[in-house]
Design an enzyme around this catalytic site. Structure first.
Site, short mmCIF file in Angstrom:
data_model
loop_
_atom_site.label_atom_id
_atom_site.label_comp_id
_atom_site.label_asym_id
_atom_site.label_seq_id
_atom_site.Cartn_x
_atom_site.Cartn_y
_atom_site.Cartn_z
N GLY A 111 9.70 -11.66 1.26
CA GLY A 111 11.06 -11.11 1.18
C GLY A 111 11.08 -9.67 1.65
O GLY A 111 10.04 -9.03 1.82
N GLN A 113 11.65 -6.95 0.22
CA GLN A 113 10.98 -6.00 -0.67
C GLN A 113 9.68 -6.59 -1.23
O GLN A 113 9.29 -6.30 -2.37
CB GLN A 113 11.91 -5.58 -1.81
CG GLN A 113 12.87 -4.48 -1.45
CD GLN A 113 12.16 -3.17 -1.10
OE1 GLN A 113 11.16 -2.81 -1.69
NE2 GLN A 113 12.72 -2.45 -0.14
N SER A 114 8.98 -7.36 -0.42
CA SER A 114 7.77 -8.02 -0.88
C SER A 114 6.65 -7.02 -1.19
O SER A 114 6.21 -6.26 -0.32
CB SER A 114 7.28 -8.99 0.20
OG SER A 114 5.96 -9.43 -0.06
N SER A 115 6.18 -7.05 -2.44
CA SER A 115 5.02 -6.23 -2.81
C SER A 115 3.78 -6.73 -2.10
O SER A 115 2.90 -5.93 -1.72
CB SER A 115 4.80 -6.30 -4.33
OG SER A 115 5.87 -5.70 -5.03
N CYS A 117 3.60 -8.06 0.91
CA CYS A 117 3.61 -7.60 2.30
C CYS A 117 3.23 -6.13 2.38
O CYS A 117 2.48 -5.73 3.28
CB CYS A 117 4.97 -7.86 2.93
SG CYS A 117 5.30 -9.62 3.26
#
Length: 394
Positions: A111, A113-115, A117
């Site tokens: 997503g 705001q993927s942590s 990624c």
């Protein structure tokens, strides 16, 4: 302190149990599984040291617990700063394989705001690999600059290549097909990409939390006076809970594992977990080693005002800041269950695994603005004389 709670300070000349040699961080090292996990398949031969481990365990004085219940917290949110949270443990194994295969870049999906990624972008740069991120966002924003907020700010500062897709496209095509498409294009350009699945969750990544269980075992042995009846964690893509549930079952912990699913229905989460542990040829049934409950609320990465107020109240009461996507919903679900079923938790020692996610709060500032602490302009007396301190204010 690396053990559970705080032990007595050792002499100046004695290294602490958590001390590491200079040069250990970011080093590649041989890996040997715990003896109780040696029969599992896909045991990695090497790992990179990417996180700050062991992470501490301490008592967590949450309000309104059932009679005799203790909650302790393992601070995997302190596994680093840029590279923090539960994803670090998975990436230590996944990126070791990427380097062994001669990759010059990595691809992963998540997503906006993927942590995971963001963590992948940091870890890749540590190891001199380029990072390509496929991020899903709303249809209204997919053709616009995604901005510089939270996890996305860190990933972009590190030079990660960002490809945006709409949430509808993500749902229709799927993360695997999207990653394969980008991989094909990179290979055609002469690159050597390595694909990391959503959340770093595959059978190899599961070893990250198998190893975390060994770490917990060692911390308990060092303290000698704490045993946990239950382990609780938020469940997203499944790799963390797979490692914890397998490890607790096979090791000396034997704690009952509870997962609060923040993005999928429990039945789907059980199936994902089964696939991960089948990949390790564990011979176990996911439903026998973990209890999964629904905690997704409005949906993945979406929060009600009540949930965000809960995150704020816990921060004020205990000093622990929870992420809104995973850990916040996990603790919210846990305390709701304790309130509804106090007899189930009465007198038990519970270990909650804090998987990080603080940076995602920056994406919630509009919702949080009415909940945050108060401020005021300082009232100064007219005749207040000037008196400087020893330092300067910049």
């Amino acid at each position: 302190m690396s053990g559970v709670s705080a032990a007595g300070m050792s002499g100046d000349s004695v290294a602490s149990p958590g001390a590491a040699q200079i040069g250990d961080f970011l080093a590649k090292k041989p890996y040997a599984p715990p003896s109780w996990a040696s029969h599992l398949s896909l045991a990695p031969s090497h790992t990179f040291s990417l996180g700050v481990f062991p992470t501490p365990i301490h008592k967590w004085n949450l309000p309104n617990l059932p009679e005799g219940t203790e909650v302790w917290i393992k601070r995997d949110d302190l596994s680093g700063m840029q590279l923090s949270g539960n994803k670090v443990r998975k990436l230590e194994f996944l990126l070791s394989e990427a380097v062994a295969q001669g990759a010059d870049c990595v691809i992963t999906v998540g997503g906006i705001q993927s942590s995971h990624c963001r963590a992948t972008a940091v870890a890749a740069k540590y190891l001199n690999l380029d990072c390509y991120l496929i991020l899903s966002t709303s249809k209204l924003l997919v053709d616009k600059d995604p901005g510089l907020v939270g996890n996305l700010l860190v990933a972009r500062l590190l030079g990660a290549h960002i490809d945006l897709v709409s949430e509808e496209e993500y749902g229709k095509i799927g993360s695997v097909a999207l990653a394969d498409l980008l991989k094909k294009r990179l290979v055609e350009d002469g690159r050597k990409p390595y694909v990391i699945p959503v959340g770093g969750s595959n059978s190899l990544g599961t070893w990250g939390y198998v190893e975390a269980v060994r770490e917990i075992e060692q911390q308990i042995q060092l303290s000698g006076d704490v045993q946990f009846d239950d382990i609780v964690v938020a469940c997203g893509s499944g790799g963390t809970i797979a490692g914890l549930a397998l490890g607790s079952k096979l090791s000396s912990l034997k704690a009952k594992v509870h997962a609060f699913s923040v993005c999928d229905d429990p039945e789907y989460a059980y199936d994902c977990l089964q696939g991960l542990i089948d990949g390790l040829q564990s011979g176990l049934d996911s439903r026998d080693i973990v209890t999964i409950e629904d905690a997704k609320g409005l949906g993945y990465a979406m929060n009600t005002t009540e949930e965000l107020k809960f995150v704020k109240d816990i921060a004020v009461a205990t000093g622990i800041v929870l992420g809104p996507v995973n850990s916040g919903k996990g603790v919210y679900g846990l305390l709701k269950d304790m309130s509804s079923n106090p007899a189930k938790w009465k007198g038990r020692k519970v270990l909650f695994i804090h998987t990080g996610g603080l940076l995602a709060l920056y994406d919630k500032v509009d919702q949080l603005s009415s909940l945050a602490g108060s401020w005021r302009r300082m009232d100064l007396e007219e005749s207040l004389p000037r008196k400087d301190g020893t330092g300067k204010m910049f």
